[in-house]
Write an enzyme that holds these catalytic residues in place. Structure first.
Site, PDB file in Angstrom:
ATOM      1  N   SER B 149       0.846  -1.200   0.000  1.00  0.00           N
ATOM      2  CA  SER B 149       0.000   0.000   0.000  1.00  0.00           C
ATOM      3  C   SER B 149       0.884   1.254   0.000  1.00  0.00           C
ATOM      4  O   SER B 149       1.729   1.405  -0.889  1.00  0.00           O
ATOM      5  CB  SER B 149      -0.953  -0.044   1.199  1.00  0.00           C
ATOM      6  OG  SER B 149      -1.859   1.039   1.163  1.00  0.00           O
ATOM      7  N   ARG B 218     -11.929   7.142   9.540  1.00  0.00           N
ATOM      8  CA  ARG B 218     -11.665   5.712   9.467  1.00  0.00           C
ATOM      9  C   ARG B 218     -12.758   4.973   8.699  1.00  0.00           C
ATOM     10  O   ARG B 218     -12.477   4.047   7.934  1.00  0.00           O
ATOM     11  CB  ARG B 218     -11.512   5.128  10.871  1.00  0.00           C
ATOM     12  CG  ARG B 218     -11.135   3.667  10.914  1.00  0.00           C
ATOM     13  CD  ARG B 218      -9.813   3.379  10.216  1.00  0.00           C
ATOM     14  NE  ARG B 218      -9.378   2.002  10.434  1.00  0.00           N
ATOM     15  CZ  ARG B 218      -8.297   1.464   9.898  1.00  0.00           C
ATOM     16  NH1 ARG B 218      -7.518   2.166   9.095  1.00  0.00           N
ATOM     17  NH2 ARG B 218      -7.968   0.219  10.145  1.00  0.00           N
ATOM     18  N   ASP B 317      -9.542  -3.761  -6.155  1.00  0.00           N
ATOM     19  CA  ASP B 317      -9.001  -2.624  -5.401  1.00  0.00           C
ATOM     20  C   ASP B 317      -9.506  -1.313  -6.007  1.00  0.00           C
ATOM     21  O   ASP B 317      -9.261  -1.042  -7.182  1.00  0.00           O
ATOM     22  CB  ASP B 317      -7.463  -2.678  -5.442  1.00  0.00           C
ATOM     23  CG  ASP B 317      -6.792  -1.668  -4.514  1.00  0.00           C
ATOM     24  OD1 ASP B 317      -7.437  -0.677  -4.115  1.00  0.00           O
ATOM     25  OD2 ASP B 317      -5.608  -1.875  -4.188  1.00  0.00           O
ATOM     26  N   HIS B 350      -8.508  -3.502  -1.667  1.00  0.00           N
ATOM     27  CA  HIS B 350      -7.151  -3.053  -1.346  1.00  0.00           C
ATOM     28  C   HIS B 350      -6.545  -3.821  -0.174  1.00  0.00           C
ATOM     29  O   HIS B 350      -5.358  -4.092  -0.143  1.00  0.00           O
ATOM     30  CB  HIS B 350      -7.182  -1.551  -1.035  1.00  0.00           C
ATOM     31  CG  HIS B 350      -5.841  -0.971  -0.772  1.00  0.00           C
ATOM     32  ND1 HIS B 350      -4.872  -0.884  -1.750  1.00  0.00           N
ATOM     33  CD2 HIS B 350      -5.279  -0.460   0.362  1.00  0.00           C
ATOM     34  CE1 HIS B 350      -3.773  -0.336  -1.229  1.00  0.00           C
ATOM     35  NE2 HIS B 350      -3.993  -0.084   0.040  1.00  0.00           N
ATOM     36  N   ASP B 351      -7.360  -4.147   0.815  1.00  0.00           N
ATOM     37  CA  ASP B 351      -6.872  -4.843   2.011  1.00  0.00           C
ATOM     38  C   ASP B 351      -6.670  -6.338   1.821  1.00  0.00           C
ATOM     39  O   ASP B 351      -6.374  -7.039   2.800  1.00  0.00           O
ATOM     40  CB  ASP B 351      -7.855  -4.645   3.177  1.00  0.00           C
ATOM     41  CG  ASP B 351      -7.449  -3.492   4.080  1.00  0.00           C
ATOM     42  OD1 ASP B 351      -6.419  -2.852   3.799  1.00  0.00           O
ATOM     43  OD2 ASP B 351      -8.162  -3.236   5.063  1.00  0.00           O
TER      44      ASP B 351
END
Lengths: 371, 371
Positions: B149, B218, B317, B350-351
C-alpha cells in the site's frame, strides 16, 4: 429559510389524511409538478417523470420558465422526449423541499415546520403520492413512467403498487434496493449532517445552518455520482492554479479534484434542506421492492402489467452498479414484459444520464417512437 | 496521550539534522523497527518491509512479543516469508505514531510535542529514513524490499533515490502516485478531522480528542480498503440484530454494514494519532515518483538496479486500482528488470493482502525461493 421552488411549478393536493407507509398521516399535503407539451384529446400521451434525490419538478425549460431544467438535453420540442408528441408531467418527490410537502414544510396542525416530526418517509410514500397526483390530474393510464436514480426506485414501487398505471416504463440507473456499498456512503453523508452541531436535531435556520455537514455530505455524494475513470481523464493530478493552500493550513486542498468537489458542494449548500436530504437519503437505503410487496423481487416485477420497458444502466456506475439494472430487466422479462436492457459505456458514472445525455437520447427516443 | 509502540520495538537514531525533502530538519529523530529471523554470516538475507499508513513495526509474532502482528499469516518459520531463511526488518514510517518520530513526538528543541510544527512530510522522507535505518543497521544491499500500500510508494521512492539498495523488490498494491478518486477520498478524511472542533489545529489531548473526525475518517478509509463485491456477499442488506436505531434517532444506522464500519472505526479511534494520520494521508496524495526524481515515471523505474521484481495488485481494489500495479510492472520491465506481474482475483479489495493472505503467500514464497 428560503423555499426552493421553481417559479412555474404547479401543485396538486394530496387527499387529506394521506396515510404514510410506516405510520402517520399527512394533512394538507401537496405535490409540486411541472408539465411540458400538450395533452392530446385521447389523454393517452402522458409521460410521468420521477426524479433523483436532489432534483425539482423543473426538468426542462418551457414558455413559463425559460431557465434550463435538470434534464434539459432530453426534453423539449424535437428532443429525445419530444414534447411535440408527449405531455410530460415531472413530479417533485414527497419529502423533498422543492415544492412538495416535506420536513421543511409547515405542519398545519402546529403552524411550525415539521422538521423531524415529519413521519417516517418511504419510497412507497413517494410512489403513492405520485399515483395520487396522476389520478388528481385525471389520467387513467400513463403512456410511460420514467424514473432516474432514486426515481427508478420510486417508479418500480409505483408500478408494483399500482399495476396498470402505465403502459411502458423507462428505468434509468435505478435499482430494486440499495447495496451495502451505497448504504455505507449514504450513511456517512447522513452522519456528517447529524454530527454537525448546527444541525441541532433538525432545528437549524438560515443563521445557524449545518453548513459543514452539508458540504461533506455533498462531496461524498459527488464521489459516488461520478467515476474514477472520468476523474482520471478530467483532473489527473493537476493542481489548482494558485492552490487553495495557505501556510497556516498545512493539509488544505490543492488538487483540481478537491477544488471541483468544493465548488460543487458550495453550489448545492443553500439549495437543499438538510432534513429533507436526511429523509430522502434514508428512504433509499430502506427500500426493497420485494419486501415492500410482501413477496420476492421477481414477483413484484412480474405484476406491473407493462407492455414494454427500457432499462438503462452505466458501466462505470459505482452507486447503482450495472448489474442492478440487469436484474431489473431480467425480472421484468421473466414476468412477461417485452424488455430492452441497455448497458451504456460512459465514463461519467451514475450521473451519466445528466452529464452525458447523448448516449441516452437516441435509445430513449427510439423506445418512445415505436408503438 | 498514549504512545502506541509495540513492546519489543527497537530504535535506530536518524543522523542529527536529518534534512526533510520539502525543507526543515529533524533533531534527535528515530526510526522504530522490529526484526524476525536471523542475519546470516554473509549478511545477504535481509528483507526490508515498508508498511501502509496505519501499520506499526510489529509485522508478526516472535519470541519477544508473541502477540499477532499485522501480517501474521505471511511471516514466520515455515511461512511464505520464511524466517528460517530470511532476516526481516520491518520499519515504522517516519511521521507515524508507533515509535518513529512524528507529529506526536516531543521536539527536543522545545520540549513540547511537534503537532503541526512537524515539518512537511513526504514519501521521500519516509524512504530516506528507511535508507538511513538500513545503513545504521550495517546492511549494504538488501536481498529484497517489500512495500505494501503506502509502503509500496515508499519502497519505489527508496529504490529510485538509493539505486542498488536492494537486489529484488515485491510491490503489493502500491502505486507511483495517487489518482484523483483516491485523493478525493483522503481529502474528505482529512477534512473530517480538521473540521472536528476538538482537533483544534492539532492541539488536542486525551480529554479533548477529535473523536468524531477520526471515526468518520476511518469509516471512509474502510470503504476504500474493501470492495463492493465483498460487502454484498458478506452483509447484503442484513440488519443488525437489535438495530442501532432508537426512536429519537430517526436516521441512526441499522444495517450490518453500518455496524461493521462503526465497530472498526471505534477500534481504530485511540490507536492512532490524528495529526500523524493527517501528515501520512497528505503525503500519499502529494507523492509522484517521476516528479520526485525530476524525470518521468519510466526513467525513475528504470534506475533502480533491481535484478527482479514481483508486482501484485488486486482486481477489486478501488483505492490503488490494478492498472497502477500493471504500470509499475511495465515500467520496471522496460527498464530491464525481470518482472512478474500478478493480478489477484480476490473480492477483498485493497486490504486483500491483509484479509485474504492465502492468495499472496504462494507467489511471494515462490518469488523469494527462486534465486
Amino acid at each position: 429559510m428560503r423555499e426552493f421552488v421553481p417559479p412555474s411549478t404547479r401543485f396538486v393536493d394530496l387527499p387529506d389524511g394521506f396515510a404514510m407507509h410506516r405510520g402517520g398521516t399527512l394533512h394538507g399535503a401537496r405535490i409540486a409538478y411541472e408539465t411540458l407539451g400538450r395533452l392530446n384529446a385521447a389523454r393517452d400521451n402522458v409521460i410521468l417523470i420521477l426524479t433523483g434525490l436532489s432534483a425539482d419538478a423543473h426538468s426542462a425549460s418551457h414558455a413559463d420558465d425559460p431557465s434550463p431544467g435538470w434534464w434539459e438535453a432530453m426534453l423539449g420540442p424535437g428532443k429525445p422526449i419530444d414534447t411535440n408528441s408527449w405531455y410530460v408531467v415531472c413530479i417533485n418527490s414527497l419529502g423533498s423541499c422543492k415544492g412538495s410537502t416535506g420536513p421543511a414544510s409547515v405542519n398545519p396542525r402546529t403552524g411550525e415546520r415539521y422538521r423531524l416530526d415529519f413521519p417516517s418517509l418511504c419510497i412507497e410514500d413517494i410512489a403513492d403520492a405520485a399515483a395520487s397526483t396522476v389520478h388528481a390530474l385525471g389520467f387513467e393510464r400513463l403512456a410511460c413512467v420514467i424514473g432516474t436514480s432514486m426515481g427508478g426506485m420510486s417508479a418500480l414501487s409505483l408500478l408494483a403498487r399500482h399495476p396498470g398505471i402505465a403502459r411502458t416504463h423507462i428505468n434509468v440507473s435505478g435499482a430494486v434496493h440499495a447495496l451495502p456499498f451505497s448504504i455505507a456512503f449514504r450513511s456517512l453523508q447522513r452522519e456528517a449532517i447529524r454530527r454537525d452541531p448546527h444541525w441541532n436535531r433538525g432545528h437549524y435556520d438560515a443563521e445557524s445552518y449545518p453548513r459543514h455537514g452539508m458540504l461533506t455530505a455533498r462531496k461524498l455524494g459527488m464521489i459516488t455520482y461520478r467515476s474514477p475513470r472520468e476523474w482520471e481523464d478530467r483532473f489527473g493530478r493537476a493542481r489548482t492554479e494558485r492552490g487553495l493552500r495557505t501556510t497556516d493550513e498545512p493539509f488544505a486542498p490543492d488538487f483540481e479534484v478537491e477544488s471541483f468537489l468544493e465548488s460543487h458542494a458550495h453550489r448545492f449548500l443553500r439549495g437543499f434542506d438538510p432534513n429533507s436530504y436526511l429523509y430522502l437519503s434514508y428512504c433509499m437505503d430502506q427500500f426493497d421492492l420485494g419486501e415492500s410487496c410482501g413477496s420476492t423481487t421477481g414477483e413484484a416485477l412480474s405484476r406491473m402489467d407493462l407492455e414494454k420497458a427500457l432499462v438503462i444502466g452505466v458501466e462505470t456506475d459505482i452507486l447503482f452498479p450495472l448489474r442492478q439494472q440487469h436484474d431489473i430487466a431480467a425480472g421484468l422479462s421473466s414476468g412477461g414484459t417485452d424488455v430492452q436492457f441497455l448497458p451504456v459505456d460512459s465514463p461519467q458514472g451514475h450521473d451519466a444520464f445528466l452529464s452525458d445525455p447523448d448516449r441516452f437520447g437516441p435509445p430513449i427516443s427510439k423506445f418512445l417512437s415505436v408503438g
